[in-house]
Design a protein around this motif. Structure first.
Motif, mmCIF file in Angstrom:
data_model
loop_
_atom_site.group_PDB
_atom_site.id
_atom_site.type_symbol
_atom_site.label_atom_id
_atom_site.label_comp_id
_atom_site.label_asym_id
_atom_site.label_seq_id
_atom_site.Cartn_x
_atom_site.Cartn_y
_atom_site.Cartn_z
ATOM 1 N N ILE A 97 31.190 13.057 40.220
ATOM 2 C CA ILE A 97 29.847 13.147 40.798
ATOM 3 C C ILE A 97 29.778 14.311 41.787
ATOM 4 N N LYS A 98 30.800 14.458 42.598
ATOM 5 C CA LYS A 98 30.836 15.566 43.559
ATOM 6 C C LYS A 98 30.817 16.902 42.832
ATOM 7 N N LYS A 115 22.890 8.089 36.919
ATOM 8 C CA LYS A 115 24.331 8.135 36.690
ATOM 9 C C LYS A 115 24.714 7.050 35.689
ATOM 10 N N LYS A 158 19.262 12.676 45.120
ATOM 11 C CA LYS A 158 20.442 13.444 45.512
ATOM 12 C C LYS A 158 20.822 13.258 46.985
ATOM 13 N N LEU A 161 23.420 10.601 47.429
ATOM 14 C CA LEU A 161 24.761 11.012 47.018
ATOM 15 C C LEU A 161 25.364 11.995 48.019
ATOM 16 N N PHE A 165 27.029 8.649 50.003
ATOM 17 C CA PHE A 165 28.120 8.225 49.133
ATOM 18 C C PHE A 165 29.300 9.195 49.145
#
Length: 248
Positions: A97-98, A115, A158, A161, A165
């Motif tokens: 994800i990063k 996701k 976004k 995230l 996260f």
């Protein structure tokens, strides 16, 4: 086909787990087939741009060049599976994800990220996206009793995230029971405390595929499961949202 560029489907992939701990499904050929089947399904059955991010430097884009050229599909491949095995596959998932946030052109342009674990086909994903767009916030299924959010599909902006996260990536450690799902839950709690909201899917998540951790299929879409999910969503979204999420 008209693309909705505000929404991007992020398919996370690890073709070669290479002995990753807490991962039952290790066969690379089997995993690759599942990824291709799922990608084919999303290309055919959704109208959204798709970012396919793979963390063992396995590029499968040659078979999809038409979609890449049209701007519908983007592949990001990198070597992100060389971390200590005791951290587990959840840590690798977070790294994917990063990487997507850092290096995907489509992710840079979008507002919402859907996701999905890339081997899985979520057959009602269009309904989940539509529901989430109405809620206009982080959307998933969760379980406060064990303080976890299901990670195989969730929909978020976004900023969640980027600021809630990913900064907690180092907390993910399967060997110490710091699972991806628990850190995701904790991040959602922080998100709520910061003044945002949370939405539990009214739609039962319909999944074709098996868990990479256990090798088991996901809960079937039976009338009983659909009804129980709806009641739970009604309870969380309309009645006891804060109490349920905070677990207090």
């Amino acid at each position: 086909m008209t693309l909705n560029n505000e929404v991007v489907i992020l398919l996370t992939a690890c073709v070669n787990p290479n002995g990753m701990s807490f991962t039952v499904l290790q066969n690379s050929d089997e995993r690759l087939c599942q990824y291709q089947n799922a990608l084919d399904w999303y290309l055919k059955n959704t109208a959204y741009p798709i970012v396919f991010v793979e963390n063992t430097n396995t590029y499968i884009g040659n078979e999809y060049q038409e979609f890449v050229n049209s701007g519908r599909l983007e592949f990001v491949t990198f070597q992100g599976n060389d971390f200590p095995r005791y951290l587990g596959k959840g840590y690798g998932e977070a790294l994917i994800i990063k990487e997507a946030l850092t290096n995907s052109r489509l992710m840079f342009q979008c507002k919402w990220v859907v996701k999905i674990t890339g081997r899985l086909i979520v057959t009602n994903i269009n309904s989940l996206i539509k529901e989430s767009s109405k809620a206009n916030t982080f959307s998933s299924a969760c379980c406060a009793t064990v303080k976890m959010c299901l990670s195989y599909v969730f929909i978020t902006s976004k900023p969640f995230l980027d600021y809630y996260f990913i900064p907690r990536l180092s907390d993910i450690n399967d060997s110490e029971k710091g699972y991806f799902e628990h850190i995701l839950y904790d991040s959602v709690v922080q998100w709520i405390h910061a003044g945002h909201s949370y939405h539990y899917f009214y739609n039962f998540i319909k999944v074709i595929g098996m868990s990479g951790s256990t090798g088991l299929n996901y809960p079937p879409c039976t009338p009983k499961n659909v009804f129980r999910n709806f009641l739970k969503a009604l309870y969380i979204n309309m009645i006891k949202r804060e109490k349920y999420i905070y677990g207090m």
